[in-house]
Design an enzyme around this catalytic site. Structure first.
Site, PDB file in Angstrom:
ATOM      1  CG  HIS A 101      -1.726  -1.184   1.461  1.00  0.00           C
ATOM      2  ND1 HIS A 101      -2.839  -1.452   0.717  1.00  0.00           N
ATOM      3  CD2 HIS A 101      -1.621  -2.206   2.355  1.00  0.00           C
ATOM      4  CE1 HIS A 101      -3.405  -2.577   1.154  1.00  0.00           C
ATOM      5  NE2 HIS A 101      -2.676  -3.049   2.137  1.00  0.00           N
TER       6      HIS A 101
HETATM    7  C1  BDR Z   1      -2.955   0.793   5.378  1.00  0.00           C
HETATM    8  O1  BDR Z   1      -3.169   0.364   6.713  1.00  0.00           O
HETATM    9  C2  BDR Z   1      -1.954   0.049   7.330  1.00  0.00           C
HETATM   10  O2  BDR Z   1      -2.066  -1.160   8.032  1.00  0.00           O
HETATM   11  C3  BDR Z   1      -0.908   0.012   6.242  1.00  0.00           C
HETATM   12  O3  BDR Z   1       0.334   0.468   6.742  1.00  0.00           O
HETATM   13  C4  BDR Z   1      -1.455   0.945   5.202  1.00  0.00           C
HETATM   14  O4  BDR Z   1      -1.086   2.277   5.453  1.00  0.00           O
HETATM   15  C5  BDR Z   1      -3.623  -0.188   4.430  1.00  0.00           C
HETATM   16  O5  BDR Z   1      -4.996  -0.255   4.686  1.00  0.00           O
END
Ligand code: BDR
Ligand code: CA
Length: 312
Positions: free
Chosen positions: A242
């Site tokens: 992500h």
């Molecule tokens: C987001 O949530 C966090 O757990 C990850 O680092 C990312 O920023 C994904 O949904």
């Protein structure tokens, strides 16, 4: 080269850590500061983890500021299941040599943006948006002074990853996200619709593993941990990366396709808390928000391997 001035606000977090390694190694980015927020793990850990990454990358020239310990109006959430109890998977934690910067993250964001020319400082928000919202509350002129705010957050066609309709970062502090999206600043949002197209397949991890440097070894450890969690908890073979997406877009915008839109965040309903309503029926020329719809996943991983390789 015209370097993009940038503040990274994050909650490391295994994918935040890879995003940091990419940004620390990127000659195209002038990294002004890293600010941290409670999110994946508590704030004292995200702050230490950011300093660990800074030390491994040899970038002690970049200040790290600790920020909000909890969301604006709600109890703190966490995602230790996906990031490990310390936030960095199974990486052995250590106390970094260089200390945290003076004052809270929100003050640092205000100072750094207000001191520089209008529109010149981008902010990448890779966790709950609490720090930036608090900064906007502190300095009402901040929104009009900011450069692009690039955000990992939100979900539309993919559905949510924490509830049926919400993505973790927006769900964790929907009130802060509503402040930022409603502030009038320009926001480019990389939600699950696009981050799910950027997956750490085995050959992509191996390409980063082949780079001989400590930052590349650390990034590989993060990716391998995510791969294990993804396979056991979610049932997919390859985990989405992500938080590297907004950073990759700043470095190579051609890797993504964006659509102009208006984004509003649900703050009232418990059922759909943190849902991002993305309206594409807008005047494109006047739109302040953009939603990423398509990513070149291989291109993002090539960029990471090449950037870490060039810095090795
Ligand atoms: C987001 O949530 C966090 O757990 C990850 O680092 C990312 O920023 C994904 O949904
Ligand atoms: Ca994150």
């Amino acid at each position: 080269m015209n370097r993009q001035s940038l503040i990274i606000d994050c909650d490391p977090g295994v994918d935040d850590a890879v995003a940091l390694m990419l940004a620390f190694a990127a000659p195209a980015l002038e990294l002004l500061a890293v600010t941290t927020v409670a999110g994946n793990v508590p704030g004292r850990l995200t702050q230490r983890n950011a300093r660990m990454m800074r030390q491994i990358a040899g970038r002690e020239d970049v200040p790290v500021f600790g920020g909000a310990e909890r969301p604006m109006k709600r109890p703190p959430a966490g995602a230790g299941e996906f990031h490990g109890p310390e936030g960095l998977g199974d990486l052995e934690p250590f106390e970094p040599a260089a200390i945290v910067g003076d004052g809270p993250a929100a003050n640092a964001i205000v100072d750094l943006v207000m001191r520089r020319p209008e529109g010149s400082v981008a902010v990448a928000v890779l966790g709950p948006m609490t720090n930036l919202a608090l900064a906007m509350r502190r300095e009402p002129r901040l929104a009009e002074r900011l450069g692009p705010v690039v955000v990992m957050g939100g979900a539309r066609s993919e559905g949510g990853n924490i509830t049926a309709s919400a993505e973790f970062n927006i769900w964790a502090d929907p009130d802060a996200a509503a402040v930022v999206f409603g502030s009038g600043c320009s926001v480019v949002a990389f939600g699950l619709d696009v981050t799910h197209q950027v997956r750490a397949t085995e050959p992509r991890i191996e390409a980063i593993e082949a780079v001989e440097s400590e930052p590349a070894r650390t990034a590989t450890a993060m990716l391998r941990f995510s791969q294990r969690v993804e396979r056991t908890v979610v049932g997919w073979q390859a985990a989405p990366l992500h938080d590297a997406c907004p950073i990759a877009w700043l470095m190579a915008p051609e890797l993504f396709e964006l659509k102009p839109c208006r984004i509003e965040v649900e703050t009232q309903s418990d059922l759909t808390r943190g849902h991002t309503a993305v309206e594409f029926r807008v005047d494109a020329a006047a739109a302040r928000h953009h939603w990423a719809v398509k990513a070149d996943g291989q291109g993002v991983f090539d960029l990471i391997a090449a950037t870490l390789g060039a810095a090795a």
